[in-house]
Design an enzyme around this catalytic site. Sequence first.
Site, PDB file in Angstrom:
ATOM      1  N   TYR A 174      -6.409  -6.287  12.398  1.00  0.00           N
ATOM      2  CA  TYR A 174      -7.961  -6.055  11.880  1.00  0.00           C
ATOM      3  C   TYR A 174      -8.717  -7.295  12.328  1.00  0.00           C
ATOM      4  CZ  TYR A 174     -10.743  -3.967   7.973  1.00  0.00           C
ATOM      5  OH  TYR A 174     -11.475  -3.046   7.405  1.00  0.00           O
ATOM      6  N   ASP A 210     -13.186  -8.786   6.925  1.00  0.00           N
ATOM      7  CA  ASP A 210     -12.390  -8.930   5.629  1.00  0.00           C
ATOM      8  C   ASP A 210     -11.173  -9.889   5.755  1.00  0.00           C
ATOM      9  OD1 ASP A 210     -14.007  -6.624   5.472  1.00  0.00           O
ATOM     10  OD2 ASP A 210     -12.366  -5.331   4.860  1.00  0.00           O
ATOM     11  N   GLU A 237     -11.541   1.854  16.172  1.00  0.00           N
ATOM     12  CA  GLU A 237     -12.188   1.030  14.923  1.00  0.00           C
ATOM     13  C   GLU A 237     -12.199  -0.615  15.701  1.00  0.00           C
ATOM     14  OE1 GLU A 237     -10.380   0.872  11.258  1.00  0.00           O
ATOM     15  OE2 GLU A 237     -11.784  -0.384  10.491  1.00  0.00           O
TER      16      GLU A 237
HETATM   17  C1  DGY Z   1     -12.315  -1.603   3.308  1.00  0.00           C
HETATM   18  O1  DGY Z   1     -12.280  -0.995   2.398  1.00  0.00           O
HETATM   19  O2  DGY Z   1     -11.433  -1.981   4.269  1.00  0.00           O
HETATM   20  C2  DGY Z   1     -13.654  -2.290   3.637  1.00  0.00           C
HETATM   21  O3  DGY Z   1     -13.677  -3.059   4.837  1.00  0.00           O
HETATM   22  C3  DGY Z   1     -14.340  -2.898   2.488  1.00  0.00           C
HETATM   23  O4  DGY Z   1     -15.609  -2.865   2.585  1.00  0.00           O
END
Ligand code: DGY
Length: 415
Positions: free
Chosen positions: A343, A160, A387
Amino acid sequence: MTDLLQSAAIEILKINDRGSYTVPTKGLYPFQWNWDSCLTALGQRHFDSARALTEIETLFAHQWPCGMVPHIIFHAQDDGYFPGPDVWGCKRPVPTSGITQPPVAGFALRRLLDKAPELRDRAQPLLGKVTTWHRWFHATRDPQGSGLAAIIHPWESGRDNSVDWDIPFERVPTTGIAPYTRRDTQHADPAHRPTKEQYDRYIWLVECFRGLEWQTDKLHDASPFQVVDPGFNAILIRSCLDLADLADEMGETALAQENRALAHKGLAALSALWSERHGQYLCLDRITGQLIDSPSSGGLLTVFAPIPPDRAARVAATIDGHGTRFHVASHAPGTKGFDAKRYWRGPVWLVVNYMIADGLRNAGQTDAAARITGSSLDLIRGSGFAEYYDPLTGEALGGGQFTWTAAMVLEFLSA
Ligand code: DGY
């Protein structure tokens, strides 16, 4: 210890199982995500192959008529996630998002059916569905026929907030969007998540595509963000090749030929994204025609496709050159934008490790692959099923009891 890890991983997959699909983790991600599900099936196959196939079948039951497979299926109502179905406004019988995600389904299906050939008859309809998705990428995300598909939203890459998107993302406005409240930062430390400015841009793109009523053949040209991600394309190429092999074995010759032709076209075009200076592939900004000078794990993940062996060896050396305690950092340490905890701007993700290790092994880089597998299991032993992880310290970050992390552990333990 191995037995303990195995049973802990299975336990997480069961806790997050909602019957016919699995949530990535409770709270932060309460629905079905596309590539999460396909990779989750690889973990499930170790204890229940039939349930693993259901995971993929459920996803494809929500494929759009155009062939796209959405990145989220909103099976149940849950206000704890933003942006929910009303923001997407996709008008599907069961609400979905309107963008897609890395197409790992062809790869996952082959791996699953190799171990469970008794499921082949049941899986037969999926061959056509996955092919339709692959065809859709080439038709709608590569209108000029270059051989490579573009993503039109960073969420499609799965990475992301990668540094890769910083420059092309500047073309996406932050103004004019409806007021909203983020939910992710109520579940995870905001310092480990994308910034508000990035969220404004994510939502601007969603609103832009919603304004075009999600006509997927119009979105590529309308998007100010069109990026060719080598990792994403490597996944598409690998899935086409794996599906082609499976289709051949199952007597679907036409599907096999079509998938193989798409893969070969992609492989030939991928070469132009190689950076000798970085010893890895880079993203291409399709709007400017320039390679993006950002050495991320997307460019390392390219080894998941059968790239030339000398380049696979360079990718292995580049990963070693990161010099981090844990492999594989999602952005090259010491370079602009690296953030060990935020992230996709530095942390280690086990799904990426898994695909890179698999590709390196296939390319004969067995020692490098073993180092990545060892590093991944060290992270689990030291920090649990998170995660993502800080590549310097191994600290667990983001959501806990994470489904695809657990699934990858079952794969690593059986490698
Ligand atoms: C989030 O909402 O963090 C997701 O990665 C989008 O799919």
